[in-house]
Design a protein around this motif. Structure first.
Motif, PDB file in Angstrom:
ATOM      1  N   UNK A   1     -24.460  -3.192  39.355  1.00  0.00           N
ATOM      2  CA  UNK A   1     -23.912  -1.858  39.600  1.00  0.00           C
ATOM      3  C   UNK A   1     -23.515  -1.684  41.063  1.00  0.00           C
ATOM      4  N   UNK A   2     -24.370  -2.130  41.976  1.00  0.00           N
ATOM      5  CA  UNK A   2     -24.066  -1.996  43.402  1.00  0.00           C
ATOM      6  C   UNK A   2     -22.801  -2.771  43.771  1.00  0.00           C
ATOM      7  N   UNK A   3     -22.643  -3.961  43.210  1.00  0.00           N
ATOM      8  CA  UNK A   3     -21.473  -4.785  43.540  1.00  0.00           C
ATOM      9  C   UNK A   3     -20.188  -4.188  42.967  1.00  0.00           C
TER      10      UNK A   3
ATOM     11  N   UNK B   1     -15.139  -1.173  43.863  1.00  0.00           N
ATOM     12  CA  UNK B   1     -14.238  -0.093  43.441  1.00  0.00           C
ATOM     13  C   UNK B   1     -15.030   1.215  43.371  1.00  0.00           C
ATOM     14  N   UNK B   2     -15.174   1.887  44.494  1.00  0.00           N
ATOM     15  CA  UNK B   2     -16.038   3.070  44.564  1.00  0.00           C
ATOM     16  C   UNK B   2     -15.648   4.196  43.603  1.00  0.00           C
TER      17      UNK B   2
ATOM     18  N   UNK C   1     -34.902   4.946  35.707  1.00  0.00           N
ATOM     19  CA  UNK C   1     -33.618   5.629  35.689  1.00  0.00           C
ATOM     20  C   UNK C   1     -33.195   6.030  37.093  1.00  0.00           C
ATOM     21  N   UNK C   2     -34.149   6.404  37.922  1.00  0.00           N
ATOM     22  CA  UNK C   2     -33.830   6.762  39.315  1.00  0.00           C
ATOM     23  C   UNK C   2     -33.288   5.536  40.062  1.00  0.00           C
TER      24      UNK C   2
ATOM     25  N   UNK D   1     -28.459   2.881  42.261  1.00  0.00           N
ATOM     26  CA  UNK D   1     -27.612   1.685  42.334  1.00  0.00           C
ATOM     27  C   UNK D   1     -26.166   1.963  41.960  1.00  0.00           C
ATOM     28  N   UNK D   2     -25.903   3.138  41.366  1.00  0.00           N
ATOM     29  CA  UNK D   2     -24.521   3.490  41.049  1.00  0.00           C
ATOM     30  C   UNK D   2     -24.269   3.956  39.631  1.00  0.00           C
TER      31      UNK D   2
END
Length: 384
Positions: free
Chosen positions: A142-144, A149-150, A177-178, A183-184
């Motif tokens: 998710x972070x990558x 692509x923000x 979940x947090x 992480x996005x």
């Protein structure tokens, strides 16, 4: 095939001698919630034209003639799964995974990069439950994606996947979940709900998260400010009471959180699974189910039909029976649909084709984002 519903005035005429059905029609006309008992009665006695008229009335009141879609693509990390759902044609058991696939982190990022420069707004990440693809792995993914692509909305992971990865990480649902949100992750799909009632769930998917667990995960997401979808798998071993029980639990949670974007009935398909002996629901049954869902689920604004699963013609018909969303253009091949025996074996449709399908039944195509903000209204003259 033409199965247009009656007008609501004509619907009243068809139930002149049935006091109970007339009471339901009066409630719908006035925007009053029907009870569980009345929902059950619609399944037992509601003719297609009658329930279609009521559902179409509600959809028109909520959305006028608008039908929504979004531009999305899917990432399916794996079809290898530790669970054995009897209705599933998609997954391969972890111990017997010769014809399974497992995408690497880089392969999944390559899928994202393939859409660089394309006007997609959402990536939908969902697949089997693989023991090596844990919470840490998916947080990194998710972070990558977000770094690359923000602006892309990250919708991912069924409650089944979430329950497994969070339990394996030895965290509470709230803690897990947090971490995913940080992480996005922005919203949840509705998969894994199937039928909540244990009498059915124990027959078709006994080893995965139960109905209460599914609801708790979505409630937690809502409380964290994340929206989600809700599904119901219909047309197998469930009965009308099980359907109402399922929708009732969703409706109650929606009353508390308001976090469900849409409700998505999913048709059971009987290709290559342990329930292949069960005859699939007819188109008439499909349309009745969608219509009654629209009538009953009064606090969920959107009702979605997955056109790749139903087929284009049936999905088009549902637009006259309460449906106001056809999901996305789905520019990639989605194996979850095709492996289950979906009508669309290569589910891809251009925006122009989707708009033409919606215009053909007198509706207005509207491109939306994941949270149903309107991005573009397509006139008949401009469908590209």
């Amino acid at each position: 095939m033409s199965l247009q519903p009656l007008s609501i005035a004509a619907a009243f005429d068809t139930v002149k001698t049935d006091k109970d059905l007339r009471t339901i029609a009066e409630k719908v006309e006035k925007g009053i919630r029907i009870t569980d008992e009345e929902g059950f009665l619609l399944f037992e006695k509601g003719e297609l034209g009658f329930v279609g008229a009521l559902a179409n009335h509600i959809a028109q009141r909520l959305h006028n003639n608008k039908v929504y879609f979004n531009r999305n693509f899917h990432i399916e990390p794996t079809n290898v799964c530790v669970f054995t759902c009897n209705f599933c044609s998609y997954s391969r058991q972890y111990k017997h995974k010769d014809d399974g696939w497992e995408l690497t982190m880089e392969q999944m990022l390559d899928i994202v990069r393939k859409y660089d420069g394309e006007p997609v707004t959402e990536v939908h990440i969902v697949g089997g439950v693989h023991p090596k693809m844990n919470l840490e792995f998916f947080c990194e993914l998710l972070r990558k994606i977000k770094a690359h692509r923000p602006g892309l909305h990250l919708k991912g992971f069924t409650a089944v996947e979430l329950d497994y990865m969070i339990r394996k990480a030895k965290l509470s649902i709230e803690e897990g979940m947090k971490q995913l949100k940080d992480a996005g992750l922005q919203s949840l799909p509705g998969g894994g709900a199937e039928i909540f009632h244990p009498d059915v769930r124990n027959k078709i998917c006994a080893d995965k998260v139960d109905g209460d667990g599914w609801l708790h995960i979505h409630k937690t997401a809502h409380n964290l400010g994340m929206h989600s979808n809700a599904t119901m798998l219909y047309g197998h071993v469930e009965n009308y009471a099980h359907r109402i029980d399922h929708m009732s639990r969703l409706r109650q949670l929606q009353d508390k959180t308001g976090g469900f974007n849409c409700f998505i009935p999913l048709k059971f398909r009987n290709k290559d699974n342990d329930m292949s002996y069960i005859k699939e629901a007819s188109i008439i049954e499909d349309l009745r189910l969608y219509a009654i869902s629209r009538i009953y689920m009064d606090n969920v604004r959107n009702l979605k039909a997955y056109w790749p699963m139903l087929g284009r013609q049936t999905a088009q018909l549902t637009l006259s029976f309460g449906v106001n969303d056809l999901d996305g253009t789905i520019d990639d091949t989605t194996k979850i649909y095709s492996m289950a025996g979906a009508e669309e074996q290569n589910p891809a449709m251009s925006t122009e084709q989707l708009c033409d399908m919606i215009h053909a039944v007198g509706r207005i195509p509207v491109e939306r984002d994941t949270l149903y903000n309107e991005l573009k209204v397509f006139s008949e003259e401009v469908a590209g």
